[in-house]
Design an enzyme around this catalytic site. Structure first.
Site, PDB file in Angstrom:
ATOM      1  N   CYS A 115       0.834  -1.204   0.000  1.00  0.00           N
ATOM      2  CA  CYS A 115       0.000   0.000   0.000  1.00  0.00           C
ATOM      3  C   CYS A 115       0.869   1.255   0.000  1.00  0.00           C
ATOM      4  CB  CYS A 115      -0.900   0.007   1.226  1.00  0.00           C
ATOM      5  SG  CYS A 115      -2.177  -1.246   1.125  1.00  0.00           S
ATOM      6  N   ILE A 122      13.483  -0.223   3.404  1.00  0.00           N
ATOM      7  CA  ILE A 122      13.807  -1.517   4.025  1.00  0.00           C
ATOM      8  C   ILE A 122      15.247  -1.495   4.554  1.00  0.00           C
ATOM      9  CG2 ILE A 122      12.121  -2.930   2.788  1.00  0.00           C
ATOM     10  CD1 ILE A 122      14.456  -3.839   0.953  1.00  0.00           C
TER      11      ILE A 122
HETATM   12  C1  EPZ Z   1       3.505  -4.190   8.620  1.00  0.00           C
HETATM   13  O1  EPZ Z   1       4.129  -3.374   7.630  1.00  0.00           O
HETATM   14  C2  EPZ Z   1       2.106  -4.457   8.120  1.00  0.00           C
HETATM   15  N1  EPZ Z   1       2.179  -5.118   6.826  1.00  0.00           N
HETATM   16  C3  EPZ Z   1       1.345  -3.155   7.973  1.00  0.00           C
HETATM   17  O2  EPZ Z   1       0.017  -3.441   7.588  1.00  0.00           O
HETATM   18  C4  EPZ Z   1       1.333  -2.444   9.311  1.00  0.00           C
HETATM   19  O3  EPZ Z   1       0.740  -1.165   9.148  1.00  0.00           O
HETATM   20  C5  EPZ Z   1       2.756  -2.250   9.834  1.00  0.00           C
HETATM   21  O4  EPZ Z   1       3.448  -3.529   9.883  1.00  0.00           O
HETATM   22  C6  EPZ Z   1       2.820  -1.640  11.219  1.00  0.00           C
HETATM   23  O5  EPZ Z   1       2.096  -2.427  12.119  1.00  0.00           O
HETATM   24  C7  EPZ Z   1       2.348  -6.426   6.754  1.00  0.00           C
HETATM   25  O6  EPZ Z   1       2.487  -7.118   7.755  1.00  0.00           O
HETATM   26  C8  EPZ Z   1       2.350  -7.029   5.401  1.00  0.00           C
HETATM   27  P1  EPZ Z   1       7.069  -1.569   9.587  1.00  0.00           P
HETATM   28  P2  EPZ Z   1       5.683  -3.127   7.651  1.00  0.00           P
HETATM   29  O7  EPZ Z   1       8.283  -2.127   8.966  1.00  0.00           O
HETATM   30  O8  EPZ Z   1       6.364  -4.350   8.151  1.00  0.00           O
HETATM   31  C9  EPZ Z   1       9.677   2.410   9.009  1.00  0.00           C
HETATM   32  C10 EPZ Z   1      -1.867  -3.408   6.172  1.00  0.00           C
HETATM   33  O9  EPZ Z   1      -2.689  -2.503   5.915  1.00  0.00           O
HETATM   34  N2  EPZ Z   1      10.745   1.499   8.527  1.00  0.00           N
HETATM   35  O10 EPZ Z   1       6.798  -1.853  11.013  1.00  0.00           O
HETATM   36  O11 EPZ Z   1       6.065  -2.609   6.323  1.00  0.00           O
HETATM   37  C11 EPZ Z   1       8.531   2.501   7.990  1.00  0.00           C
HETATM   38  O12 EPZ Z   1       8.824   3.437   6.982  1.00  0.00           O
HETATM   39  C12 EPZ Z   1      -0.392  -3.110   6.236  1.00  0.00           C
HETATM   40  O13 EPZ Z   1      -2.201  -4.584   6.357  1.00  0.00           O
HETATM   41  C13 EPZ Z   1      11.988   2.001   8.261  1.00  0.00           C
HETATM   42  O14 EPZ Z   1      12.264   3.200   8.408  1.00  0.00           O
HETATM   43  O15 EPZ Z   1       5.790  -1.985   8.742  1.00  0.00           O
HETATM   44  C14 EPZ Z   1       7.384   2.896   8.861  1.00  0.00           C
HETATM   45  O16 EPZ Z   1       7.375   4.273   9.065  1.00  0.00           O
HETATM   46  C15 EPZ Z   1      -0.080  -1.712   5.794  1.00  0.00           C
HETATM   47  N3  EPZ Z   1      12.960   1.149   7.791  1.00  0.00           N
HETATM   48  C16 EPZ Z   1       7.673   2.187  10.170  1.00  0.00           C
HETATM   49  O17 EPZ Z   1       9.060   1.841  10.142  1.00  0.00           O
HETATM   50  C17 EPZ Z   1      12.713  -0.185   7.618  1.00  0.00           C
HETATM   51  O18 EPZ Z   1      13.647  -0.895   7.202  1.00  0.00           O
HETATM   52  C18 EPZ Z   1       6.854   0.918  10.394  1.00  0.00           C
HETATM   53  O19 EPZ Z   1       7.076  -0.005   9.353  1.00  0.00           O
HETATM   54  C19 EPZ Z   1      11.447  -0.681   7.897  1.00  0.00           C
HETATM   55  C20 EPZ Z   1      10.456   0.176   8.353  1.00  0.00           C
END
Ligand code: EPZ
Length: 415
Positions: A115, A122
């Site tokens: 999304c 990453i």
């Molecule tokens: C997971 O996404 C979920 N997706 C998301 O749900 C959910 O909103 C999110 O976790 C938070 O709970 C899946 O599980 C497939 P993050 P993820 O890495 O893993 C920053 C839905 O609607 N970040 O915890 O991508 C990032 O930019 C989806 O079902 C970095 O800076 O979330 C963000 O601001 C949408 N560097 C924050 O951390 C990184 O290497 C949280 O991201 C990784 C993340």
């Protein structure tokens, strides 16, 4: 595909809450580490699951899906690069990196999709892999990871990213020696993945805390898994029930802890929640309490429900404020709600919501999964009917939103 939804005066009935999308996708990736046949029960019938299976098929893994049972046969698994055309269709494809590194010490995959709710870097995933001895290069949207010997490490995560924690857990499961992840995510989806990895022969300590200690193994056996309910789907229906006079029973809520934070917010909105065994009965008279709310990492209120909460607060008796602390761009719902008469104002990472006396049905565009669900909520609250375009976004995570709401008496259909 579009959804047509009409304003509804009450919702009554039973919803069987589907299995969790964000739990099952990492577990599907984890089967790459195993040799044998795994059965995943209560697997939701959503496009992200099917694309993930298409990706496994490229690795010569056989998958079979019927009636919420996913069977994965890894007995003839072979290494192959994974193309962009498929990886870019879902966020969780990035988890195949960790699983392939854990299995083969190498991976070559296209960039992940997902999304559009911000930049979604990453870098934390890659920093962790680097600490495990992995050489990484990125060219033309292809990520290449290679290492001579994947080595356990002691890694400080500067943010408790859910995806990075899952990816590093997967890689650490096949690494030599012990890995310590400090500052790890504690979300239920991470806990479930840890439990699954333990069941296939990995040793993980500290499950549910921010320090995870992982002792990998070169020989992991397949195991069956019963998927938990989707806490975000359950939360979506609870929030909707707060805004419309309702008497709804949600079934399949097998672990109440995973949803406590959501229940607390719904209670503040005026929802009455009663638990009996694995069901929740939720009742309201549709008067939404105003207030200040913020999202956060678990156990705070989940960011995925932010758009739905914003929509529901349009009916509140006064001014409300919702602050997003996880993603930088989760307010795309605001413009669409304004088209329906919503009075909202974004300042920084907060949205200020005023009671909107008249929400009037209209034409709106879904741009991501949860924003789309929020538009369905708004359509149910509006007078007249609303058309939500690009509803295929919603189907990525909500197996049956139209049927579920129809069963509760709402006038809602695909067109
Ligand atoms: C997971 O996404 C979920 N997706 C998301 O749900 C959910 O909103 C999110 O976790 C938070 O709970 C899946 O599980 C497939 P993050 P993820 O890495 O893993 C920053 C839905 O609607 N970040 O915890 O991508 C990032 O930019 C989806 O079902 C970095 O800076 O979330 C963000 O601001 C949408 N560097 C924050 O951390 C990184 O290497 C949280 O991201 C990784 C993340």
């Amino acid at each position: 595909m579009s959804i047509r939804v009409c304003g509804t005066t009450c919702l009554k009935g039973v919803i069987e809450v589907q299995g969790s999308k964000n739990t099952v996708l990492p577990i599907i990736a984890a089967t790459i580490l195993t040799d044998g046949i795994s059965r995943i029960h209560n697997c939701p019938d959503i496009s992200d699951v099917h694309v993930m299976c298409e990706l496994l098929e490229i690795l010569n893994i056989k998958t079979y899906y019927k009636d919420h049972l996913l069977v994965i046969d890894t007995r003839n698994i072979t290494y192959a690069p994974l193309p962009c055309e498929l990886t870019c269709r879902l966020r969780s494809s990035v988890l195949l990196l960790g699983a392939m590194l854990g299995r083969w010490g190498k991976a070559r995959i296209g960039s992940p999709g997902g999304c559009t709710i911000g930049v979604r870097p990453i870098d934390i995933h890659l920093e962790g892999f680097y600490k495990m001895n992995v050489d990484i290069s990125v060219e033309n949207n292809i990520l290449s990871c290679n290492c001579y010997q994947l080595q356990g490490c002691d890694f400080n995560m500067r943010y408790p990213s859910v995806g990075a924690t899952e990816n590093l857990l997967l890689a650490a499961s096949g690494a030599q020696g012990r890995t310590i992840l400090r500052g790890a995510a504690k979300e239920p989806e991470v806990i479930e993945l840890c439990n699954y990895l333990n069941s296939i022969g990995v040793l993980i300590d500290g499950i549910g805390t921010e320090v995870l200690v992982i002792k990998g193994s070169g020989c992991l056996k397949s195991a069956d898994y019963i998927n938990v309910y989707d806490r975000i789907v359950a939360g979506t229906y609870m929030l909707i029930a707060s805004a419309i006079p309702s008497d709804i029973i949600l079934t399949g809520i097998d672990d109440i802890h995973y949803i406590k934070n959501i229940i607390n917010v719904c209670a503040r909105l005026g929802l009455n929640v009663v638990r009996a065994y694995n069901t929740l009965r939720v009742q309201s008279i549709g008067d939404v309490g105003a207030g200040d709310f913020a999202t956060g990492t678990y156990p705070e209120f989940p960011t995925d429900l932010l758009p739905v909460l914003i929509a529901v607060l349009l009916k509140s008796q006064g001014k409300s404020c919702v602050t997003e602390t996880v993603f930088e761009n989760r307010f795309s719902v605001v413009n669409e709600l304004r088209k329906l008469g919503g009075r909202l104002n974004v300042i920084g990472n907060s949205v200020y919501i005023e009671r909107s006396d008249r929400i009037i049905g209209g034409m709106v565009d879904a741009t991501d999964l949860r924003q789309g669900a929020a538009l369905v909520a708004a359509g149910l609250m509006a007078s007249g009917c609303t058309i939500i375009n690009d509803a295929s976004y919603i189907k990525r995570g909500y197996e049956n939103i139209v049927k579920d709401l129809n069963d509760l008496g709402a006038e809602i259909t695909y067109i």
